[in-house]
Design a protein around this motif. Sequence first.
Motif, short mmCIF file in Angstrom:
data_model
loop_
_atom_site.label_atom_id
_atom_site.label_comp_id
_atom_site.label_asym_id
_atom_site.label_seq_id
_atom_site.Cartn_x
_atom_site.Cartn_y
_atom_site.Cartn_z
N ASN A 64 0.77 -1.15 0.02
CA ASN A 64 -0.06 0.13 -0.01
C ASN A 64 0.87 1.01 -0.05
O ASN A 64 0.59 2.30 -0.49
N THR A 65 1.95 1.17 0.74
CA THR A 65 2.82 2.26 0.90
C THR A 65 3.40 2.81 -0.46
O THR A 65 3.53 3.93 -1.08
N VAL A 66 3.96 1.77 -1.21
CA VAL A 66 4.61 2.09 -2.51
C VAL A 66 3.70 2.26 -3.49
O VAL A 66 3.88 3.54 -3.94
N TYR A 67 2.32 1.84 -3.59
CA TYR A 67 1.56 2.46 -4.28
C TYR A 67 0.77 3.66 -4.11
O TYR A 67 0.29 4.27 -4.94
N MET A 68 0.74 3.96 -2.90
CA MET A 68 0.10 5.34 -2.56
C MET A 68 1.26 6.43 -3.01
O MET A 68 0.68 7.24 -3.35
N LEU A 75 -0.46 12.31 -8.97
CA LEU A 75 -1.66 13.30 -8.73
C LEU A 75 -0.57 14.71 -8.79
O LEU A 75 -1.11 15.66 -9.45
N ARG A 76 0.46 15.00 -8.09
CA ARG A 76 1.29 16.05 -8.19
C ARG A 76 1.87 16.44 -9.37
O ARG A 76 1.70 17.51 -9.92
N THR A 77 2.39 15.43 -10.19
CA THR A 77 2.70 15.63 -11.66
C THR A 77 1.58 16.13 -12.62
O THR A 77 1.81 16.98 -13.23
N ASP A 78 0.29 15.92 -12.33
CA ASP A 78 -0.73 16.24 -12.84
C ASP A 78 -1.18 17.41 -12.60
O ASP A 78 -2.32 18.19 -12.95
N GLY A 79 -0.65 17.98 -11.56
CA GLY A 79 -1.10 19.49 -11.04
C GLY A 79 -1.71 19.64 -9.69
O GLY A 79 -2.22 20.78 -9.38
N PHE A 80 -2.07 18.54 -9.31
CA PHE A 80 -3.12 18.63 -8.04
C PHE A 80 -2.11 18.84 -6.93
O PHE A 80 -1.14 18.37 -6.84
N ALA A 115 9.03 -5.83 -14.00
CA ALA A 115 9.71 -4.82 -13.93
C ALA A 115 8.71 -3.44 -13.69
O ALA A 115 8.26 -3.09 -14.24
N GLY A 116 9.22 -2.87 -12.56
CA GLY A 116 8.43 -1.54 -12.06
C GLY A 116 7.17 -2.13 -11.44
O GLY A 116 6.88 -3.27 -11.17
N LEU A 117 6.41 -1.04 -11.42
CA LEU A 117 5.10 -1.10 -10.54
C LEU A 117 3.85 -1.69 -11.59
O LEU A 117 3.95 -1.33 -12.59
N ARG A 118 3.06 -2.27 -10.97
CA ARG A 118 1.64 -2.47 -11.64
C ARG A 118 1.33 -0.90 -12.15
O ARG A 118 1.33 -0.14 -11.53
N PRO A 119 0.38 -0.92 -13.11
CA PRO A 119 -0.37 0.40 -13.54
C PRO A 119 -1.36 0.84 -12.75
O PRO A 119 -1.95 -0.07 -12.13
N LEU A 120 -1.44 2.01 -12.27
CA LEU A 120 -2.64 2.35 -11.35
C LEU A 120 -3.94 2.66 -12.08
O LEU A 120 -3.87 2.74 -13.24
N ARG A 121 -4.85 2.35 -11.47
CA ARG A 121 -6.36 2.36 -11.91
C ARG A 121 -6.55 3.85 -12.25
O ARG A 121 -6.28 4.73 -11.27
N GLN A 122 -7.12 3.96 -12.95
CA GLN A 122 -7.69 5.44 -13.28
C GLN A 122 -9.32 5.47 -12.91
O GLN A 122 -9.79 4.45 -13.10
N PRO A 123 -9.57 6.27 -12.22
CA PRO A 123 -11.05 6.58 -11.60
C PRO A 123 -11.92 6.75 -12.86
O PRO A 123 -11.54 7.47 -13.86
N SER A 124 -13.09 5.93 -12.92
CA SER A 124 -13.94 6.04 -13.99
C SER A 124 -14.84 7.37 -13.90
O SER A 124 -14.88 7.60 -12.73
#
Length: 128
Positions: A64-68, A75-80, A115-124
């Motif tokens: 959870n910590t890694v994915y959070m 979120l920060r990269t997207d400007g939030f 290799a790397g993390l699984r992709p994050l789910r995008q909110p629908s």
Amino acid sequence: MRCLDSPEYRRSISRQLNKGEQLHNLRRFLFFANEGEIRRSQHGDQTTQVLCLNLAAYAIIAWNTVYMADALNVLRTDGFVVDDDDLAHVPPTLWAHVNIYGKYEFDVEAGVRRAGLRPLRQPSAASA
């Protein structure tokens, strides 16, 4: 007296108690076999059972910590704007995404690692 005198101190104690309860709730969720009872008769077996429960709980917390952290970076990269003070109230003990009744297969011999993390789910749009 300090507890009675300071509302901030009471809130701090309450936050710490809530974190402990969240960890207990995660362990209770994971420990579903035998109706949550330790039924081993030998002390060593009981210890092993409890240590395995702790290992599973801490593996979920690490996941959870890694994915959070990854989600926060997106979120920060997207400007939030994400306030670090608000993050103190987000527990890493969430378990809604955990399937404890599933079938698990670990092919240790293959040694295949993702290799790397699984992709994050995008909110629908439906959940927004």
